[in-house]
Design an enzyme around this catalytic site. Structure first.
Site, PDB file in Angstrom:
ATOM      1  N   ASP A  38     -50.578 -48.175  89.395  1.00  0.00           N
ATOM      2  CA  ASP A  38     -50.581 -49.514  88.788  1.00  0.00           C
ATOM      3  C   ASP A  38     -50.060 -49.425  87.350  1.00  0.00           C
ATOM      4  O   ASP A  38     -50.204 -48.387  86.692  1.00  0.00           O
ATOM      5  CB  ASP A  38     -52.006 -50.084  88.765  1.00  0.00           C
TER       6      ASP A  38
HETATM    7  N1  URA Z   1     -55.593 -46.897  93.316  1.00  0.00           N
HETATM    8  C1  URA Z   1     -55.506 -47.943  92.481  1.00  0.00           C
HETATM    9  O1  URA Z   1     -56.337 -48.837  92.506  1.00  0.00           O
HETATM   10  N2  URA Z   1     -54.495 -47.965  91.613  1.00  0.00           N
HETATM   11  C2  URA Z   1     -53.566 -46.983  91.524  1.00  0.00           C
HETATM   12  O2  URA Z   1     -52.663 -47.070  90.692  1.00  0.00           O
HETATM   13  C3  URA Z   1     -53.676 -45.920  92.391  1.00  0.00           C
HETATM   14  C4  URA Z   1     -54.695 -45.876  93.290  1.00  0.00           C
END
Ligand code: URA
Length: 234
Positions: free
Chosen positions: A101
């Site tokens: 993310d």
């Molecule tokens: N899980 C998440 O919630 N975000 C990420 O970036 C990776 C795994």
């Protein structure tokens, strides 16, 4: 290797488009025009397109990058935000393996090795990913950890067993081997602890190994070997 394939590997065009380039008489081998896409060539054959010599297949490279917050992990962002690819000079031909993310930090791989990337992302190989999550509503109790370990019911189904341990009152280490969208965020929320921040520390056999935010390094031969093995290529 077939001439069309050689051109594709050198990044001239897709294999299909390379055949058209060849049939159009734009390719020479050892100085002679060749219009047969199946002609057998290698690096020593002296292949040129429009008079420009080609050096052969692009070298396959894989980098590990410490993604800072605010950088997106797609190759290009429609909103003009910085991308992980921008952080690796000369990395225009690389693409990220999986996603983190935008507000998450930590380990992400960038590669031009399509076959390796595909395997690393394929659920069949169940490459474990380890995260450190800082969460709201401390303290994290044993009940929440147990739920994370045993499986949490999300809107897209029950999560597979995970490893979870408490690192502090508001800090969890979680290892999962599924690659569902925003999985850690949703798992933490589901056990009553919305995510405050997320950092990926490991991917399969790899760790950041002291790499600072925004920094990258090329994988060593030994790391690549371990990674390929984890992805069933070794
Ligand atoms: N899980 C998440 O919630 N975000 C990420 O970036 C990776 C795994």
């Amino acid at each position: 290797m077939r001439l069309a394939k050689f051109l594709a590997h050198a990044g001239v065009a897709s294999r299909r488009a390379a055949e058209d380039v060849i049939r159009a008489g734009r390719v020479t081998v050892g100085g002679e025009v060749v219009t047969d896409p199946a002609r057998d060539v290698d690096e020593a054959s002296g292949v040129a397109v429009d008079g420009e010599p080609l050096s052969g297949p692009e070298e396959r490279v894989t980098y590990v990058l410490h993604k800072p917050a605010g950088v997106v992990s797609t190759a290009r962002d429609t909103h003009g935000r910085p991308t992980v690819v921008d952080l690796v000079p000369g990395g225009a031909r690389l693409y990220p393996v999986g996603r983190l993310d935008a507000d998450a930090t930590g380990l992400i791989l960038l590669t031009n090795d399509g076959a390796l990337a595909e395997r690393l992302m394929h659920p069949r190989f169940e490459i474990p990913r380890t995260y450190e999550a800082v969460v709201a509503r401390p303290p994290v109790r044993d009940r929440a950890l147990r739920a994370l370990r045993e499986g949490v019911l999300l809107e897209d189904g029950l999560t597979a067993p995970a490893r979870a341990r408490r690192l502090g009152a508001d800090r969890i280490e979680l290892t999962i081997h599924e690659g569902r969208n925003r999985q850690v965020k949703r798992m933490c929320e589901a056990v009553g602890h919305p995510l405050r921040s997320l950092h990926r520390t490991r991917l399969g056999p790899l760790s950041l190994g002291g790499l600072g935010p925004g920094r990258h390094r090329r994988l060593s031969g030994a790391e690549l070997k371990r990674l390929r093995k984890a992805a069933g290529q070794g």
